[in-house]
Design a protein around this motif. Structure first.
Motif, PDB file in Angstrom:
ATOM      1  N   GLU A   3     -16.496   6.767  55.695  1.00  0.00           N
ATOM      2  CA  GLU A   3     -17.354   7.484  54.757  1.00  0.00           C
ATOM      3  C   GLU A   3     -18.760   7.701  55.318  1.00  0.00           C
ATOM      4  O   GLU A   3     -19.378   8.733  55.071  1.00  0.00           O
ATOM      5  CB  GLU A   3     -17.410   6.762  53.412  1.00  0.00           C
ATOM      6  N   LEU A   6     -19.368  11.032  57.110  1.00  0.00           N
ATOM      7  CA  LEU A   6     -19.150  12.293  56.405  1.00  0.00           C
ATOM      8  C   LEU A   6     -20.366  13.203  56.352  1.00  0.00           C
ATOM      9  O   LEU A   6     -20.197  14.424  56.332  1.00  0.00           O
ATOM     10  CB  LEU A   6     -18.600  12.046  55.007  1.00  0.00           C
ATOM     11  N   VAL A  27     -13.365  13.155  51.640  1.00  0.00           N
ATOM     12  CA  VAL A  27     -13.312  11.917  50.859  1.00  0.00           C
ATOM     13  C   VAL A  27     -11.893  11.683  50.352  1.00  0.00           C
ATOM     14  O   VAL A  27     -11.355  10.572  50.452  1.00  0.00           O
ATOM     15  CB  VAL A  27     -14.328  11.961  49.684  1.00  0.00           C
TER      16      VAL A  27
END
Length: 140
Positions: A3, A6, A27
């Motif tokens: 994450e 990202l 996600v």
């Protein structure tokens, strides 16, 4: 890919694609357990890939290399990594879809040994409506 990657991945995706994946797409892929990687040269991220592995099949959902690093073999190296990893995890085949207008990707996939096995009509959004997808497969 995690994450915390990202922010970079989403910026790169927007730069590379007219109809990019959203942060939510990435996600959701991570949450669903898809295999996803960021390619780095030293500490510098240069590419990424997302793959769905199911039973003995792998589906390459997204593979991208930053523009500044295209044309120097990094796409092939990332594809090597994806194929080797999929094979190690039990996949016998690797599938993908590609836009007919993406000539660089088509050339890479054909040179890599992918075969055209079909076409999905009006699969991708395009500026003038929809664009087909060429479906390709490679035995691993």
């Amino acid at each position: 890919m995690a994450e915390n990657d990202l922010d970079w991945v989403v910026v790169a995706e927007k730069d590379l694609h007219a109809f990019p994946w959203t942060r939510g797409n990435f996600v959701d892929s991570l949450a669903a357990g898809y295999s996803a990687w960021v390619m780095r040269i030293g500490d510098h991220a240069v590419g990424y890939a997302v793959v769905l592995l199911v039973m003995d099949e792998a589906h390459l959902l997204n593979i991208s290399v930053q523009r500044a690093f295209q044309g120097c073999g990094l796409g092939r190296r990332l594809l090597d990594f994806v194929a080797d990893t999929a094979r190690q995890r039990g996949a016998a085949q690797l599938f993908l879809e590609v836009r007919p207008s993406n000539l660089a990707a088509l050339g890479l996939y054909e040179a890599y040994g992918f075969d055209v096995i079909g076409r999905r009509r009006a699969y991708y959004p395009a500026h003038d409506g929809r664009e087909d997808a060429i479906v390709m497969r490679k035995s691993l």
